[in-house]
Design an enzyme around this catalytic site. Structure first.
Site, short mmCIF file in Angstrom:
data_model
loop_
_atom_site.label_atom_id
_atom_site.label_comp_id
_atom_site.label_asym_id
_atom_site.label_seq_id
_atom_site.Cartn_x
_atom_site.Cartn_y
_atom_site.Cartn_z
N TYR A 238 32.19 -20.63 9.87
CA TYR A 238 31.98 -19.87 8.63
C TYR A 238 32.81 -18.59 8.64
O TYR A 238 33.48 -18.25 7.66
CB TYR A 238 30.50 -19.55 8.50
N LYS B 281 35.83 -17.74 6.06
CA LYS B 281 35.75 -16.56 5.21
C LYS B 281 36.90 -15.59 5.47
O LYS B 281 37.35 -14.89 4.57
CB LYS B 281 34.40 -15.87 5.40
#
Length: 316
Positions: free
Chosen positions: A174, A178
């Protein structure tokens, strides 16, 4: 008095629930016609009644409030489905003005325990999903600009995360996705600026179905007030970045949650070392870098953990 986004059209991905839903509703409130995208399938709601799927439910909510909205049930990480999403906005509303990339999933695990599928699926939905829709929207705006002979109206709002800024130990997939989205955003801002298009990224902190485990017990809502982590705290910033008022805002990264917006500074050079010879050697680097790092705190890395301590402080 006209609304800020009156006559504009917008696509919001992952808008069937949570953050995306709040963003779609806010854009509609500001006058935009919205394409509500979500991968959720038709089925049954909590009461057992038939449901057309979360995207259609949000689109119906917008229409019931007097706005214009259509649903798109598709996977933005699929290149052709992302093409169809952008084309739906063009076919339905005559063009696309605003793209809000929000769709995402979580597959949390430590890097030494993470499977290949857990890595690939998160990178695919977040990073490739952002690229796919951005690619087709950018091509649309470039074509319109060439036809117009000058800049056109275009807004991109991407969704990054504090997990990238602070370095979330249990979310390597993640955090990487991001971080990649921030790179995509700044590159897109530079590439599309001459066409009149802005691109910005937000790092929202919101309690949604996807993050309910992450924020369990964190800043719990009071009985008589808005949840400090409600998505409704984030949506107004998305509306602002989508509007004409933000014409000079591009290539930016903003943290937003609970009544707070923080503009993040770009990376700056903290120290510089030049070789006294033609090229560095191991020994010279040891002489220069080791004393420098010996004086720095162990936790002083590129990660900005202090951002996690930001909280709303009422003014006045």
């Amino acid at each position: 008095m006209s609304l800020p986004l009156e006559g504009r059209s917008a696509v919001v991905t992952g808008a069937g629930r949570g953050l995306g839903r709040a963003e779609a509703l806010e854009l509609a409130r500001l006058g935009a016609s919205v394409v509500v995208n979500d991968f959720g399938q038709p089925g049954r709601d909590g009461s057992g009644a038939a449901s057309e799927g979360p995207a259609e439910e949000v689109a119906a909510e917008i229409r019931a409030s007097g706005g214009r909205a259509v649903a798109h049930r598709g996977d933005v990480a699929d290149h052709e489905q992302a093409r169809a999403l952008v084309q739906l906005a063009v076919d339905t509303y005559g063009g696309l003005d605003v793209l809000v990339n929000n769709a995402g999933i979580l597959r949390d695990r430590m890097v030494f325990s993470m499977s290949e599928e857990e890595w690939d699926s998160v990178i695919r939905v977040h990073l490739k999903g952002h690229f796919n829709t951005t690619h087709f929207a950018a091509a649309h705006w470039r074509s319109r600009s060439k036809e117009a002979g000058g800049p056109v109206y275009g807004r991109i709002v991407n969704t990054s995360s504090e997990a990238y800024l602070a370095g979330s130990a249990g979310q390597p997939n993640y955090a990487a996705a991001k971080g990649g989205i921030v790179g995509l955003t700044t590159s897109t801002a530079l590439a599309l600026g001459k066409y009149g298009v802005t691109a910005n990224a937000i790092c929202p902190r919101a309690r949604t179905r996807m993050t309910e485990d992450v924020f369990a017990g964190f800043a719990e809502p009071s009985d008589d007030g808005l949840d400090p982590l409600a998505p409704e705290h984030v949506a107004p910033l998305v509306g602002y970045l989508a509007a004409p008022a933000a014409d000079r805002v591009t290539g930016q990264l903003l943290v937003v949650h609970g009544g707070l917006v923080a503009v993040m500074e770009r990376p700056r050079v903290a120290a510089r070392f030049d070789t006294a010879k033609e090229a560095f050697t191991y020994e010279e680097l040891d002489e220069l870098l080791s004393p420098y790092y010996a004086q720095r705190l162990p936790q002083e890395t590129f990660a900005a953990a202090e951002v996690l301590g930001l909280k709303h402080e009422p003014q006045g």
